[in-house]
Design a protein around this motif. Structure first.
Motif, short mmCIF file in Angstrom:
data_model
loop_
_atom_site.label_atom_id
_atom_site.label_comp_id
_atom_site.label_asym_id
_atom_site.label_seq_id
_atom_site.Cartn_x
_atom_site.Cartn_y
_atom_site.Cartn_z
N GLY A 19 0.88 -1.31 0.16
CA GLY A 19 -0.04 0.03 -0.01
C GLY A 19 0.79 1.25 -0.08
O GLY A 19 2.06 1.28 0.33
N ARG A 20 0.23 2.23 -0.26
CA ARG A 20 0.75 3.62 -0.51
C ARG A 20 0.25 4.72 0.40
O ARG A 20 0.17 5.91 0.30
N ALA A 21 -0.53 4.04 1.66
CA ALA A 21 -1.14 5.11 2.47
C ALA A 21 0.05 6.02 3.07
O ALA A 21 0.99 5.61 3.42
N LEU A 22 -0.30 7.43 3.30
CA LEU A 22 0.33 8.41 3.85
C LEU A 22 1.93 8.75 3.05
O LEU A 22 2.52 9.48 3.71
N THR A 23 1.91 8.29 2.02
CA THR A 23 3.30 8.67 1.27
C THR A 23 3.14 9.95 0.69
O THR A 23 4.20 10.34 0.01
N ASP A 24 1.87 10.57 0.64
CA ASP A 24 1.85 11.86 0.09
C ASP A 24 2.11 13.04 1.10
O ASP A 24 2.12 14.03 1.00
N LYS A 25 2.21 12.63 2.31
CA LYS A 25 2.37 13.57 3.38
C LYS A 25 4.05 13.78 3.48
O LYS A 25 5.02 13.00 3.21
N TRP A 26 4.24 15.02 4.30
CA TRP A 26 5.70 15.60 4.46
C TRP A 26 5.81 15.78 5.83
O TRP A 26 4.79 16.09 6.45
N VAL A 27 7.11 15.72 6.25
CA VAL A 27 7.13 15.68 7.80
C VAL A 27 8.37 16.54 7.87
O VAL A 27 9.35 16.54 7.30
N LEU A 28 8.05 17.42 9.27
CA LEU A 28 8.99 18.41 9.35
C LEU A 28 9.59 17.77 10.87
O LEU A 28 8.85 17.66 11.97
#
Length: 92
Positions: free
Chosen positions: A16-25
């Motif tokens: 799965g590719r869940a949450l792979t579009d999020k960016w983290v600081l």
């Protein structure tokens, strides 16, 4: 106070590719962890290590860091490599 901005990688154990579009600081550690003399657990007085902020895009994470004067480093997302092969290739 320094931070790094990166995109969440895909879990290697799942397809799965869940949450792979999020960016983290995520903040860089300010001090090294040291073992507690009583329990032996590793710890430090750095509370910024616990903070992990998520953003919908890289630009939003950069804007947040610039707004609050945080020095940041953007870690590039690794290129996706597809190994395309037929099932029959397993038996050659």
């Amino acid at each position: 106070m320094a931070a790094r901005i990166y995109q969440i990688p895909r879990n290697a154990m799942q397809s799965g590719r869940a949450l792979t579009d999020k960016w983290v600081l995520e903040f860089e550690p300010a001090e090294a962890r040291k073992p507690d003399p009583l329990t032996g657990w590793a710890g430090s007085g750095d509370t910024q290590r616990q903070v992990k902020l998520t953003f919908p895009s890289c630009e939003a994470a950069k804007a947040y860091a610039e707004k609050y004067g945080i020095i940041f480093l953007v870690v590039a997302t690794p290129e996706k490599k597809l190994k395309i092969q037929a099932y029959a290739d397993n038996f050659r």
